[in-house]
Design an enzyme around this catalytic site. Structure first.
Site, PDB file in Angstrom:
ATOM      1  N   ASP A  16       0.860  -1.179   0.000  1.00 49.55           N
ATOM      2  CA  ASP A  16       0.000   0.000   0.000  1.00 49.55           C
ATOM      3  C   ASP A  16       0.901   1.235   0.000  1.00 49.55           C
ATOM      4  O   ASP A  16       2.110   1.133   0.154  1.00 49.55           O
ATOM      5  CB  ASP A  16      -0.972  -0.022   1.180  1.00 49.55           C
ATOM      6  CG  ASP A  16      -0.302   0.188   2.521  1.00 49.55           C
ATOM      7  OD1 ASP A  16       0.895   0.489   2.545  1.00 49.55           O
ATOM      8  OD2 ASP A  16      -0.977   0.041   3.545  1.00 49.55           O
ATOM      9  N   GLY A  39      -0.928   5.961   2.393  1.00 50.26           N
ATOM     10  CA  GLY A  39      -2.019   6.924   2.527  1.00 50.26           C
ATOM     11  C   GLY A  39      -2.899   6.649   3.736  1.00 50.26           C
ATOM     12  O   GLY A  39      -3.303   7.570   4.445  1.00 50.26           O
ATOM     13  N   ASP A  65      -2.864   8.301  -2.091  1.00 51.93           N
ATOM     14  CA  ASP A  65      -4.190   8.912  -2.027  1.00 51.93           C
ATOM     15  C   ASP A  65      -4.426   9.464  -0.629  1.00 51.93           C
ATOM     16  O   ASP A  65      -3.650   9.196   0.287  1.00 51.93           O
ATOM     17  CB  ASP A  65      -5.269   7.872  -2.368  1.00 51.93           C
ATOM     18  CG  ASP A  65      -5.333   6.744  -1.332  1.00 51.93           C
ATOM     19  OD1 ASP A  65      -4.277   6.408  -0.751  1.00 51.93           O
ATOM     20  OD2 ASP A  65      -6.423   6.195  -1.103  1.00 51.93           O
ATOM     21  N   GLN A  89     -11.843   6.965  -4.436  1.00 49.56           N
ATOM     22  CA  GLN A  89     -12.252   7.566  -3.166  1.00 49.56           C
ATOM     23  C   GLN A  89     -13.638   8.200  -3.337  1.00 49.56           C
ATOM     24  O   GLN A  89     -14.354   7.844  -4.254  1.00 49.56           O
ATOM     25  CB  GLN A  89     -11.204   8.574  -2.685  1.00 49.56           C
ATOM     26  CG  GLN A  89      -9.905   7.942  -2.198  1.00 49.56           C
ATOM     27  CD  GLN A  89     -10.041   7.176  -0.888  1.00 49.56           C
ATOM     28  OE1 GLN A  89     -11.044   7.261  -0.194  1.00 49.56           O
ATOM     29  NE2 GLN A  89      -9.016   6.401  -0.547  1.00 49.56           N
ATOM     30  N   GLY A 101     -11.094   3.934   1.250  1.00 45.36           N
ATOM     31  CA  GLY A 101     -11.964   4.795   2.033  1.00 45.36           C
ATOM     32  C   GLY A 101     -13.237   4.140   2.522  1.00 45.36           C
ATOM     33  O   GLY A 101     -14.167   4.822   2.950  1.00 45.36           O
ATOM     34  N   ASP A 145      -7.824  -7.531   1.637  1.00 44.32           N
ATOM     35  CA  ASP A 145      -6.828  -7.663   2.705  1.00 44.32           C
ATOM     36  C   ASP A 145      -7.442  -7.125   3.975  1.00 44.32           C
ATOM     37  O   ASP A 145      -8.356  -6.300   3.929  1.00 44.32           O
ATOM     38  CB  ASP A 145      -5.559  -6.866   2.384  1.00 44.32           C
ATOM     39  CG  ASP A 145      -5.768  -5.376   2.669  1.00 44.32           C
ATOM     40  OD1 ASP A 145      -5.249  -4.887   3.699  1.00 44.32           O
ATOM     41  OD2 ASP A 145      -6.470  -4.699   1.889  1.00 44.32           O
ATOM     42  N   HIS A 152      -4.416 -20.464  12.098  1.00 43.43           N
ATOM     43  CA  HIS A 152      -5.776 -20.970  11.873  1.00 43.43           C
ATOM     44  C   HIS A 152      -6.643 -19.939  11.149  1.00 43.43           C
ATOM     45  O   HIS A 152      -7.299 -20.248  10.147  1.00 43.43           O
ATOM     46  CB  HIS A 152      -6.479 -21.361  13.182  1.00 43.43           C
ATOM     47  CG  HIS A 152      -7.962 -21.350  13.016  1.00 43.43           C
ATOM     48  ND1 HIS A 152      -8.623 -22.353  12.345  1.00 43.43           N
ATOM     49  CD2 HIS A 152      -8.895 -20.402  13.310  1.00 43.43           C
ATOM     50  CE1 HIS A 152      -9.905 -22.035  12.253  1.00 43.43           C
ATOM     51  NE2 HIS A 152     -10.088 -20.857  12.833  1.00 43.43           N
TER      52      HIS A 152
END
Length: 376
Positions: free
Chosen positions: A92, A95, A146, A194, A221, A271, A340
């Site tokens: 990433d 931001g 961003d 965004q 966002g 993610d 797990h």
């Protein structure tokens, strides 16, 4: 990077596809374990590959830039060499971390000035140097810089922030396209939609992002405190605009139910820190529902953690033993629970993919959403 759309579900917008990078293939829909500082907390790389079956992991630009720093990463030959992970990595842009440092950062057109959470030192992130930093880290997929707006957020702020994010994207693309990767393999840049929770802004942003014609697109966002139904509404709206022949990545989402609902809306990549963060507190996501392993009811339950998942951790250790480790604050407890939970998340998206391909997705999804939301 190449993306092939393999199957489109007939009863929803869910899809199965394949992303090909220089570090390997990723079958979508996919969940990406978060390795903030170059490590998925409490999990070895061998376990990520062999037990969890992770196909791609995340690194965090802000954290890696501060520690260990770009010199060390570059000397190592990039993050893949530094941490020993030979499959794809996504970074990433920092931001979101800048957003979360609200008290110690200043946002201007040029970029963001912020203080390190480690020692208070001052740093500047601009669209250009964030591209350079991610080139040095060496991820296969890198994110545009961003501004992530908070929730709630007033319309005027959301609109101005969105336009700045678009201007920053143009600068990111110009810098990215004018530079080369450092380690002999290709990288690709994803822009980020965004617009907060305002429909017209999300439409504008999705159209603007799509017009850049990059190899994949992300939605940012969301999952910042808004109700789940609002997140689904914005995701649905944006997925109808973003090109179908490119992967769509919904950033920072979420619970198992969130993931299933957003797969249904056409998202390919996810993610979230939730599976590992909650694991360390004894919250287990299982194929039958959610377990708080600290509850007394598990004290003498000697059944395996989740035999439906297979694998070493889920079939070898009992719930009673894991409860003992977690309540004793034994380090091994957090490791077992983390492995797990990540195994479950990867199993869940793998099952979703199978049902999309087999044409049985929507009925399975509706049953599974109830199951994974159930507290045992």
């Amino acid at each position: 990077m190449d993306f092939q759309l393999q199957t489109q579900d007939k009863g929803s917008k869910a899809r199965a596809g394949k992303i090909t990078t220089d570090h390997g293939e990723i079958a979508t829909p996919i969940f990406m374990p978060v390795g903030t500082v170059g490590s998925v907390k409490a999990v070895h790389q061998r376990e990520l590959k062999e037990d969890i079956s992770a196909q791609i992991i995340l690194g965090n630009t802000y954290h890696l830039y501060l520690r260990p720093g770009l010199d060390i990463i570059q000397q190592a030959g990039g993050l893949h060499k530094f941490n020993g992970w030979d499959r794809p990595i996504l970074t990433d842009s920092g931001g979101y971390q800048v957003y979360s440092l609200a008290g110690t950062r200043k946002i201007k057109e040029e970029g963001v000035t912020f203080q390190s959470h480690i020692d208070g030192s001052k740093h500047v992130f601009t669209p250009e140097n964030v591209m350079d930093i991610q080139r040095t880290i060496g991820a296969d997929i890198i994110m545009a810089f961003d501004e992530c707006t908070p929730y709630p957020c007033d319309y005027k702020y959301a609109e101005e922030s969105m336009h700045m994010t678009h201007r920053w994207l143009k600068r990111c693309c110009d810098r990215f396209d004018a530079t080369e990767g450092l380690y002999g393999y290709s990288q690709t840049l994803f822009p980020i939609v965004q617009g907060s929770t305002y429909k017209d802004l999300r439409v504008q942003s999705a159209e603007s992002i799509a017009s850049f014609g990059r190899e994949g697109n992300a939605i940012g966002g969301l999952s910042v405190g808004e109700p789940a139904e609002m997140m689904y509404e914005m995701t649905d709206l944006v997925c109808d605009i973003l090109p179908k022949d490119k992967p769509r990545y919904l950033m920072g989402v979420g619970t198992p139910a969130n993931i299933l609902e957003c797969i249904t809306l056409g998202i390919d990549m996810f993610d979230c820190v939730m599976p590992t963060r909650n694991a360390r507190h004894g919250i287990l996501y299982t194929s039958e529902g959610i377990i708080n392993i600290k509850n007394k009811k598990w004290e003498d339950d000697f059944s395996p953690i989740d035999p439906n998942l297979g694998g070493y951790v889920d079939t070898f250790y009992s719930k009673a033993y894991l409860r003992h480790l977690i309540t004793s604050k034994e380090m091994l407890g957090g490791q077992i629970a983390s492995i797990h939970n990540l195994t479950f998340y990867l199993w869940l998206v793998g099952q979703a993919r199978e049902h999309i391909i087999n044409g049985t997705f929507i009925d399975w999804k509706n049953d599974m959403v109830k199951k994974v939301s159930n507290r045992l």
